[in-house]
Enzyme design. Structure first.
Site, PDB file in Angstrom:
ATOM      1  CD  GLU A 164      -2.765  -1.374   2.402  1.00 16.04           C
ATOM      2  OE1 GLU A 164      -2.742  -0.496   3.269  1.00 16.04           O
ATOM      3  OE2 GLU A 164      -3.519  -2.378   2.475  1.00 16.04           O
ATOM      4  CG  ASN A 205      -0.765  -7.122  -1.262  1.00 12.06           C
ATOM      5  OD1 ASN A 205      -1.372  -7.719  -2.155  1.00 12.06           O
ATOM      6  ND2 ASN A 205      -1.255  -6.976  -0.038  1.00 12.06           N
ATOM      7  CG  HIS A 241     -10.173  -5.827   0.672  1.00 14.01           C
ATOM      8  ND1 HIS A 241     -10.411  -6.942   1.448  1.00 14.01           N
ATOM      9  CD2 HIS A 241      -8.863  -5.515   0.863  1.00 14.01           C
ATOM     10  CE1 HIS A 241      -9.294  -7.278   2.080  1.00 14.01           C
ATOM     11  NE2 HIS A 241      -8.341  -6.440   1.735  1.00 14.01           N
ATOM     12  CD  GLU A 270      -4.840  -7.901   1.879  1.00  7.77           C
ATOM     13  OE1 GLU A 270      -5.731  -7.155   2.327  1.00  7.77           O
ATOM     14  OE2 GLU A 270      -3.631  -7.634   1.967  1.00  7.77           O
ATOM     15  CG  ASP A 272     -13.015  -9.004   1.898  1.00  5.94           C
ATOM     16  OD1 ASP A 272     -12.749  -8.178   1.014  1.00  5.94           O
ATOM     17  OD2 ASP A 272     -12.881  -8.754   3.115  1.00  5.94           O
TER      18      ASP A 272
HETATM   19  O1  G2I Z   1      -7.949  -3.837   6.344  1.00  3.97           O
HETATM   20  C1  G2I Z   1      -8.034  -5.012   5.592  1.00  3.97           C
HETATM   21  C2  G2I Z   1      -6.704  -5.437   5.043  1.00  3.97           C
HETATM   22  C3  G2I Z   1      -6.202  -4.419   4.023  1.00  3.97           C
HETATM   23  N1  G2I Z   1      -4.947  -4.855   3.415  1.00  3.97           N
HETATM   24  C4  G2I Z   1      -3.888  -5.179   4.366  1.00  3.97           C
HETATM   25  C5  G2I Z   1      -4.377  -6.160   5.413  1.00  3.97           C
HETATM   26  O2  G2I Z   1      -3.348  -6.408   6.341  1.00  3.97           O
HETATM   27  C6  G2I Z   1      -5.616  -5.638   6.104  1.00  3.97           C
HETATM   28  O3  G2I Z   1      -5.978  -6.623   7.100  1.00  3.97           O
HETATM   29  C7  G2I Z   1      -6.602  -6.148   8.255  1.00  3.97           C
HETATM   30  C8  G2I Z   1      -6.897  -7.299   9.179  1.00  3.97           C
HETATM   31  O4  G2I Z   1      -7.813  -8.147   8.536  1.00  3.97           O
HETATM   32  C9  G2I Z   1      -7.510  -6.792  10.486  1.00  3.97           C
HETATM   33  O5  G2I Z   1      -7.639  -7.860  11.429  1.00  3.97           O
HETATM   34  O6  G2I Z   1      -5.740  -5.230   8.900  1.00  3.97           O
HETATM   35  C10 G2I Z   1      -6.354  -4.637  10.027  1.00  3.97           C
HETATM   36  C11 G2I Z   1      -5.471  -3.536  10.574  1.00  3.97           C
HETATM   37  O7  G2I Z   1      -5.172  -2.588   9.625  1.00  3.97           O
HETATM   38  C12 G2I Z   1      -6.641  -5.695  11.084  1.00  3.97           C
HETATM   39  O8  G2I Z   1      -7.321  -5.112  12.176  1.00  3.97           O
HETATM   40  C13 G2I Z   1      -6.690  -5.196  13.402  1.00  3.97           C
HETATM   41  C14 G2I Z   1      -7.384  -4.229  14.333  1.00  3.97           C
HETATM   42  O9  G2I Z   1      -7.244  -2.907  13.807  1.00  3.97           O
HETATM   43  C15 G2I Z   1      -6.778  -4.303  15.670  1.00  3.97           C
HETATM   44  O10 G2I Z   1      -7.495  -3.478  16.565  1.00  3.97           O
HETATM   45  C16 G2I Z   1      -6.756  -5.732  16.166  1.00  3.97           C
HETATM   46  O11 G2I Z   1      -6.065  -5.832  17.394  1.00  3.97           O
HETATM   47  O12 G2I Z   1      -6.757  -6.498  13.908  1.00  3.97           O
HETATM   48  C17 G2I Z   1      -6.082  -6.637  15.124  1.00  3.97           C
HETATM   49  C18 G2I Z   1      -6.062  -8.110  15.539  1.00  3.97           C
HETATM   50  O13 G2I Z   1      -7.356  -8.610  15.594  1.00  3.97           O
END
Ligand code: G2I
Length: 459
Positions: A164, A205, A241, A270, A272
């Protein structure tokens, strides 16, 4: 369309009969003559060895239905958060590999392909990184890449080296890396990554790059430039996404193909798609068919398993509902994988440049080898120190740099100077090396750094 589906079945039967018996799990006899895979992973594997993976969270692995759905249906995994900087290097040079390791170990014991996500990203970054000046940030970035990739060297199929880095209008995102290191940081990261794990595919990515637009054009120009100049890059990840405001673009396949035409693999990293029922199923089918139609589209990863563990659960964007029932979207994906038009990908091509030579046999107390990545005006040297048949407690590696070469940073060793003959000594955590084992350190410099022969002394 009875005619088309009969033709398709006949074509599949011929192809599969010619291919002979397939030793893939999740495959059952179909029509007495051919096999249809019954899981996403087995089905994707039949389409030219592609993978169908899922983002996996370590904290759900203990849940039986979660674990079973993952290991039954998928042949790939991406740790959803466990390899992000904040988690894996929360303090400088203090690494926390355990959560990611749980996923990597389970995945690899089942022959799955693992995607590493992600090394250099503005988000979920550890707080300490943002306060570094340029010199320290460069050193920390190289060290991070080297240590994290080194942890699973030879075990990760593809790494999201940089994630990104662009804005929607195609300009560079003003991350701390961009602001302190300038435009060259992406190239530096990819060069360091190639040295750290020569067998991993190195990906850029991003999201909202799924169609042809200002952002994907900027990524395209970056990849084209890297390919023209021999900067290592093997793949581009399209996060994909999708929702109502950001639907699957009509030129999705065309966009994948134009990147593939640059000589890199493309991966859907990724996936969805918010929605439900037939509409959601149709969108998923279109994405899978687009990947199958592009020979260098080597795999698809969905961003989670059941809807309730998605990062956006209200959009119910995944293939399994919150009770782990297969949704219409699941069936559409499986059918597309089993019956869609497929252009098989080439067998895993080797990465662009050759891996360094294996370390020589060690006869003394320690031995050192260097692998140098040289570009116009600069270089990164990655040094491996290997203990002989006895335990090493401390080591010093001596390198005589060519004239004109000046070191600008280094990691995992203290150094005596920046030019001429330089001595590198272990730091606190890597002085002790068990018999036959290795540790790594590295340096970066300007000028020409090739043609050096390191020597090692141990105590
Ligand atoms: O935002 C969707 C994805 C966009 N591209 C990069 C990916 O790395 C990103 O993944 C998401 C995860 O699926 C989430 O799970 O990235 C988020 C953060 O930017 C993740 O969220 C985080 C929460 O913000 C935190 O509060 C939490 O502690 O997930 C953490 C673990 O559950």
């Amino acid at each position: 369309m009875v005619t088309r589906s009969l033709r398709t079945t006949a074509r599949r039967a011929l192809v599969l009969a010619a291919a002979g018996a397939m030793a893939v799990t999740g495959v059952v006899a179909l029509s007495g003559t051919a096999n249809a895979a019954t899981t996403l992973g087995a089905s994707a594997a039949e389409r030219g060895g592609r993978y169908f993976g899922a983002a996996v969270a370590a904290n759900h692995l203990g849940e039986a239905r979660y674990f079973q759905t993952w290991t039954t249906e998928f042949n790939g995994a991406t740790p959803e958060n466990e390899m992000k900087w904040q988690t894996i290097e929360p303090s400088r040079n203090q690494f926390n590999f355990a959560p990611a390791n749980q996923i990597v170990t389970q995945a690899r014991s089942r022959g799955m392909k693992v995607r590493g996500h992600t090394l250099v990203w503005h988000s979920q970054l550890a707080g300490w990184v943002s306060s570094l000046d340029a010199t320290n940030l460069r050193s920390a970035m190289n060290n991070h890449i080297n240590r994290v990739m080194g942890q699973w060297r030879g075990q990760i199929h593809s790494w999201d080296v940089v994630n990104e880095a662009f804005e929607e209008n195609g300009s560079r995102r003003q991350s701390v890396f961009q602001q302190r290191l300038g435009n060259g940081y992406i190239e530096e990261a990819f060069r360091a990554a190639r040295t750290a794990d020569p067998n991993a595919k190195l990906c850029y990515n991003d999201y909202n790059t799924d169609g042809i637009n200002a952002k994907s054009n900027a990524v395209f120009a970056l990849v084209q430039d890297f390919r023209n100049r021999g900067v290592p890059i093997d793949c581009v990840g399209f996060q994909s996404h999708f929702n109502g405001a950001s639907p699957v673009p009509g030129n999705y396949q065309q966009n994948l193909q134009r990147f593939a035409n640059l000589g890199v693999d493309v991966q859907i990293t990724e996936l969805d798609i918010e929605g439900s029922g037939t509409a959601q199923a149709n969108n998923y089918r279109n994405v899978v068919n687009a990947c199958l139609a592009v020979s260098r589209c080597t795999g698809i990863t969905v961003w989670g398993i059941p809807d309730h563990y998605s990062w956006r659960p209200n959009g119910t964007p995944l293939l399994f509902d919150s009770n782990y029932n297969k949704k219409a979207a699941y069936t559409a994906v499986l059918n597309a994988l089993n019956t869609g038009q497929s252009d098989p990908p080439p067998n895993d091509p080797p990465p662009n440049d050759p891996p360094p030579n294996d370390p020589p046999p060690t006869t003394g107390a320690c031995a050192a080898t260097v692998s140098t990545n040289q570009w116009t005006g600069g270089f990164v040297g990655s040094v491996r120190v290997t203990a002989g048949s006895a335990q090493v407690n401390a080591w010093t590696v001596t390198v005589t740099l060519p004239s004109g070469a000046t070191l600008t940073s280094g990691w995992n060793a203290d150094r005596s100077g920046n030019t001429g003959t330089v001595q590198f000594t272990n730091v606190g955590f890597n002085g002790s090396i068990a018999p036959g084992q290795s540790v790594d350190f590295g340096y970066q410099g300007t000028g020409t750094g090739t043609g050096v022969t390191p020597t090692c002394a141990a105590s």
